[in-house]
Write a protein that holds these residues in place. Structure first.
Motif, PDB file in Angstrom:
ATOM      1  N   ASP A  28       0.885  -1.174   0.000  1.00 14.75           N
ATOM      2  CA  ASP A  28       0.000   0.000   0.000  1.00 14.75           C
ATOM      3  C   ASP A  28       0.918   1.216   0.000  1.00 14.75           C
ATOM      4  O   ASP A  28       2.120   1.064  -0.271  1.00 14.75           O
ATOM      5  N   HIS A  29       0.379   2.386   0.266  1.00 16.78           N
ATOM      6  CA  HIS A  29       1.163   3.612   0.109  1.00 16.78           C
ATOM      7  C   HIS A  29       1.546   4.248   1.445  1.00 16.78           C
ATOM      8  O   HIS A  29       0.775   4.201   2.399  1.00 16.78           O
ATOM      9  N   LEU A  30       2.711   4.859   1.447  1.00 20.42           N
ATOM     10  CA  LEU A  30       3.171   5.565   2.637  1.00 20.42           C
ATOM     11  C   LEU A  30       2.552   6.974   2.588  1.00 20.42           C
ATOM     12  O   LEU A  30       3.125   7.905   2.013  1.00 20.42           O
ATOM     13  N   CYS A  31       1.372   7.069   3.161  1.00 16.74           N
ATOM     14  CA  CYS A  31       0.616   8.323   3.050  1.00 16.74           C
ATOM     15  C   CYS A  31      -0.571   8.254   3.993  1.00 16.74           C
ATOM     16  O   CYS A  31      -0.736   7.277   4.717  1.00 16.74           O
ATOM     17  N   PHE A  32      -1.397   9.285   3.985  1.00 18.17           N
ATOM     18  CA  PHE A  32      -2.726   9.144   4.577  1.00 18.17           C
ATOM     19  C   PHE A  32      -3.730   9.534   3.505  1.00 18.17           C
ATOM     20  O   PHE A  32      -3.419  10.324   2.604  1.00 18.17           O
ATOM     21  N   SER A  33      -4.900   8.940   3.559  1.00 14.08           N
ATOM     22  CA  SER A  33      -5.915   9.296   2.572  1.00 14.08           C
ATOM     23  C   SER A  33      -7.254   9.593   3.217  1.00 14.08           C
ATOM     24  O   SER A  33      -8.119  10.199   2.591  1.00 14.08           O
ATOM     25  N   SER A  34      -7.416   9.174   4.460  1.00 20.10           N
ATOM     26  CA  SER A  34      -8.691   9.423   5.136  1.00 20.10           C
ATOM     27  C   SER A  34      -8.435   9.971   6.528  1.00 20.10           C
ATOM     28  O   SER A  34      -7.370   9.765   7.114  1.00 20.10           O
ATOM     29  N   HIS A  52      -9.659   9.767  -1.159  1.00 17.69           N
ATOM     30  CA  HIS A  52      -9.322   8.891  -2.288  1.00 17.69           C
ATOM     31  C   HIS A  52      -8.072   9.397  -3.004  1.00 17.69           C
ATOM     32  O   HIS A  52      -7.927   9.245  -4.215  1.00 17.69           O
ATOM     33  N   ASP A  53      -7.205  10.024  -2.258  1.00 13.42           N
ATOM     34  CA  ASP A  53      -5.944  10.507  -2.807  1.00 13.42           C
ATOM     35  C   ASP A  53      -4.829  10.019  -1.885  1.00 13.42           C
ATOM     36  O   ASP A  53      -5.090   9.551  -0.771  1.00 13.42           O
ATOM     37  N   LEU A  54      -3.608  10.117  -2.357  1.00 11.20           N
ATOM     38  CA  LEU A  54      -2.464   9.659  -1.579  1.00 11.20           C
ATOM     39  C   LEU A  54      -1.782  10.908  -1.033  1.00 11.20           C
ATOM     40  O   LEU A  54      -0.935  11.511  -1.691  1.00 11.20           O
ATOM     41  N   LEU A  55      -2.189  11.324   0.157  1.00 10.64           N
ATOM     42  CA  LEU A  55      -1.748  12.606   0.704  1.00 10.64           C
ATOM     43  C   LEU A  55      -0.431  12.412   1.459  1.00 10.64           C
ATOM     44  O   LEU A  55      -0.294  11.480   2.270  1.00 10.64           O
ATOM     45  N   PRO A  56       0.543  13.279   1.206  1.00  8.48           N
ATOM     46  CA  PRO A  56       1.882  13.050   1.771  1.00  8.48           C
ATOM     47  C   PRO A  56       1.939  13.262   3.285  1.00  8.48           C
ATOM     48  O   PRO A  56       1.189  14.066   3.835  1.00  8.48           O
ATOM     49  N   MET A  57       2.852  12.550   3.901  1.00  6.54           N
ATOM     50  CA  MET A  57       3.110  12.717   5.336  1.00  6.54           C
ATOM     51  C   MET A  57       4.186  13.792   5.499  1.00  6.54           C
ATOM     52  O   MET A  57       5.046  13.958   4.628  1.00  6.54           O
ATOM     53  N   PRO A  58       4.178  14.500   6.622  1.00  9.05           N
ATOM     54  CA  PRO A  58       5.330  15.355   6.910  1.00  9.05           C
ATOM     55  C   PRO A  58       6.496  14.453   7.329  1.00  9.05           C
ATOM     56  O   PRO A  58       6.273  13.386   7.921  1.00  9.05           O
ATOM     57  N   TYR A  59       7.713  14.852   7.003  1.00 11.02           N
ATOM     58  CA  TYR A  59       8.867  14.007   7.335  1.00 11.02           C
ATOM     59  C   TYR A  59       9.430  14.461   8.671  1.00 11.02           C
ATOM     60  O   TYR A  59      10.423  15.191   8.738  1.00 11.02           O
ATOM     61  N   THR A  60       8.737  14.026   9.729  1.00  9.78           N
ATOM     62  CA  THR A  60       9.071  14.428  11.094  1.00  9.78           C
ATOM     63  C   THR A  60       9.271  13.185  11.953  1.00  9.78           C
ATOM     64  O   THR A  60       8.842  12.081  11.593  1.00  9.78           O
TER      65      THR A  60
END
Lengths: 264, 281
Positions: free
Chosen positions: B97-103, B110-118
C-alpha cells in the motif's frame, strides 16, 4: 491535538471545505506558490470524484446535460463527502440526493435513473452462487411444493418506476432521444447478472414482480402462488403465471440452486 | 513481524479489467500481475470470474490504495478484515500500500496525501505498521507517493525518512521511480539522491509509470507512457542493484495491451542480465 493531527485536519478541511488554513503548513518553494500547491490536491479530489459519478451514472449525465450534471456533482460533493474506502460506494446516496434537492427533486425521473444505474452496479459484482436447474424442479415431490422456499440470486435487484427511467436509459444508451418521462402506470423491472457475467434487465408484469418480492421475503411457494392468484383472475391463472416465472427465472439464472423445504 | 525477503519473480504488469480477456486468450509473457486490492472487495461477478482464471496461470501480488496507514484516525479494522478476506482468496506473493494518509475520521479523499517528514510521523507510522502487520500476519510493503508540496514541519528529506522508517521497522518499499521523478521535479531535488539512499534490502518492488508534465510542475497521472527520464533513472539504478521485481503500472487512458507489453519488454531489455534470472522459490 498533536501537530500531525492538526496538519491532517487542516489538509482535509482544505479539501472538503475549501479552508485556506492548510496553506500555512506548506513551505515556500520556487515555482508554485503554496496556494497553487494546495490547489493541485483540491482539483485532484474534485476531478477524481466527479469522474466516479460520470462513470457510474453515464446515462444520467447525458439526460441532465453538462451544466446540470456539474451542479449535481457540486451539490452532492458538498452534501455527501466520500466516507467509504471504496469509490464504488461513493454514489450510493445519489438517488436520495436527487429526490431531496432542488432543482432535481422536481423531476422524479432523475432519482429513478440514478437508482437504476446503482442497481446495475450492485448486480455487476454481487456474490456468485450456483443457479437453479430445471432438473432440481423435476425432483421436487409434488406434496413438498407448497413448502418449498426458493432464493433469489444475489445479483437480482427489483425496481418499480413511476417514470420512464429505464426506457430513457435505454434510449440514451442507443444514442436516441429519451421518451416523455410520464408513463400511464408504474412499471416493474428485474436486474440480474446473466451467466456470461453481463448484467441484464427485463420488464416484469405486476404479478411476476409481486411473486419475486414474495420470494425475496423468503415466503414459501404456497404463498407465492397466493400472491400470483391475488394479481390474476383465478388460482389457475395465478399458478400458470408462477410456472411461467419459474421457467423464465430458471433459464435466466434468477434463482439460486439452494432450495429449502420448510416444515409444514 | 519479521520481514523475510520477497522472492524475485521478474517483470510484471498491473492487471486492469480492460485487459482480462486478452490476457486469458493470449497468455502473454508476463512474469506476474499486480491487482488493486480494493477492486476485489466485492463478492463476485466479472472481477473475480477473471481473476480466478488468471491467478491459475500467473503469480499475483496485491497493491492497495486505501489503507491510509499514516492517518491519525483509528485504524480501520473493517478495511483490514476486507483485505484479509481478499488475501485469503487471492493468496498473493506479497501485499503493498502507500506511505501516506488518505482518510481522516469519516472523510476519505481517495488521494495519496503526503506525510510530513518528522520524528512524530516516523513514530506514528512505525507503530501503525506494526499493528497492521500483526493483524494481517504478513509484511506490508510501502510505496513512496508523488507529492506537490513540502511541509514547513518536515525535519528531513523523504529519502531520509524512508531510511529511518526502514531502520526502525525493517519494512520494505515499493519504489515508484516515476513518483520519485515527479516529486524531484516538483521539489527540485536530484532523483538519483533519493534512489541511492535506499538500501537494497529495503526494496521489494519497483513501479514504472507515466505522468503529465505541465512545465511548472508534474502531475502523477499514471495515464501516459513512461518518459525517457524515468527509463534512464531505472536503467542507471538497476545497474547498481541486484534483481528487484519491476512492474509497469498504468491506471488510466489504457493503450492497446501490446503497448504495455512493449514497455515491459523494454524494462527487461535495459535491466542488467542478472535480472532476467528468475527465482520462483
Amino acid at each position: 491535538m498533536t501537530s500531525l493531527e492538526q496538519l491532517q485536519k487542516d489538509f482535509v478541511e482544505m479539501l472538503s471545505q475549501d479552508s485556506t488554513r492548510f496553506e500555512t503548513h506548506i513551505a515556500a518553494q520556487s515555482g508554485l506558490a503554496p496556494s497553487q500547491r494546495a490547489e493541485i490536491y483540491q482539483n485532484a479530489y474534485r476531478i477524481r470524484l466527479t469522474k466516479v459519478l460520470e462513470q457510474d451514472h453515464e446515462m444520467l449525465g447525458l439526460y441532465l446535460g453538462d451544466d446540470l450534471f456539474e451542479e449535481m456533482v457540486n451539490g452532492y460533493l458538498a452534501t455527501y463527502p466520500s466516507c467509504a474506502p471504496s469509490l464504488r460506494e461513493f454514489g450510493d446516496r445519489l438517488p436520495h440526493f436527487l429526490s431531496s434537492h432542488d432543482p432535481f427533486k422536481e423531476h422524479g425521473i432523475l432519482q429513478e435513473i440514478a437508482l437504476f444505474e446503482r442497481l446495475l452496479l450492485r448486480a455487476f459484482d454481487a456474490a456468485d452462487s450456483d443457479i437453479l436447474q430445471f432438473s432440481q424442479l423435476q425432483n421436487i415431490p409434488q406434496a413438498s411444493w407448497p413448502n418449498i422456499q426458493f432464493q433469489l440470486h444475489a445479483s437480482v435487484q427489483l425496481l418499480t418506476c413511476q417514470y420512464s427511467a429505464v426506457e430513457s436509459w435505454q434510449a440514451l444508451k442507443s444514442e436516441q432521444p429519451p421518451p416523455s418521462p410520464e408513463i400511464p402506470t408504474e412499471r416493474h423491472w428485474i436486474i440480474a447478472r446473466e451467466q456470461d457475467k453481463r448484467t441484464g434487465f427485463y420488464a416484469l408484469s405486476r404479478c411476476h414482480y409481486e411473486c419475486l418480492k414474495s420470494i425475496q421475503s423468503e415466503l414459501p411457494f404456497g404463498f407465492v402462488c397466493e400472491t400470483a392468484a391475488h394479481h390474476t383472475e383465478s388460482e389457475e391463472q395465478g399458478m400458470m403465471q408462477v410456472m411461467e416465472l419459474l421457467q423464465k427465472g430458471t433459464e435466466l439464472g434468477w434463482f439460486q440452486s439452494d432450495i429449502n423445504l420448510l416444515q409444514a | 513481524m519479521s520481514n523475510t525477503p520477497h522472492p524475485y519473480i521478474g517483470f510484471g504488469l498491473g492487471l486492469r479489467t480492460c485487459y482480462f480477456e486478452e490476457i486469458l486468450a493470449t497468455q502473454p509473457n508476463v512474469d506476474w500481475f499486480e491487482i488493486i486490492s480494493e477492486n476485489y472487495f466485492v463478492d463476485g461477478g466479472k472481477p473475480w470470474h477473471f481473476l480466478d482464471q488468471i491467478k491459475e496461470q500467473y503469480p499475483i501480488v496485491m497493491h492497495g490504495v486505501s489503507m491510509s496507514i499514516g492517518s491519525t484516525s483509528d485504524i480501520n479494522f473493517d478495511y483490514l478484515d476486507n483485505l484479509k478476506k481478499t488475501i485469503d482468496r487471492v493468496q498473493p506473493l506479497w501485499i503493498s500500500d502507500h506511505l501516506c494518509f488518505s482518510s481522516l475520521g469519516d472523510f476519505n479523499s481517495h488521494d495519496l496525501l503526503p506525510m510530513p517528514y518528522t520524528e512524530e510521523a516516523l513514530n506514528h507510522l512505525a507503530q501503525r505498521l506494526n499493528i497492521v502487520q500483526d493483524y494481517l500476519q504478513r509484511p506490508l510493503i510501502l510505496e513512496n507517493v508523488s507529492s506537490y508540496l513540502t511541509y514547513q514541519a518536515s525535519q528531513m528529506s523523504e529519502w531520509e525518512f524512508l531510511s529511518e522508517l526502514h531502520s526502525k521497522t525493517d519494512c520494505r518499499y515499493l519504489l515508484d521511480i516515476n513518483n520519485i521523478y515527479v516529486s524531484a521535479r516538483n521539489h527540485e531535488f536530484e532523483p538519483e539522491t533519493f534512489l541511492d539512499a535506499i538500501p537494497q534490502k529495503a526494496i521489494a518492488q519497483i513501479h514504472l509509470a507515466g505522468h503529465s508534465d505541465f512545465g511548472s510542475h508534474i502531475i502523477d497521472t499514471h495515464d501516459q507512457p513512461i518518459c525517457d527520464h524515468v527509463w534512464r533513472l531505472f536503467e542507471n539504478f538497476a545497474k547498481t542493484r541486484g534483481p528487484i521485481n519491476t512492474m509497469i503500472e498504468r491506471d488510466d487512458n489504457f493503450p492497446p495491451f501490446s503497448e504495455l507489453m512493449a514497455e515491459l519488454d523494454h524494462a527487461r531489455a535495459i535491466a542488467p542480465a542478472t535480472w532476467s534470472t528468475h527465482d520462483f522459490a
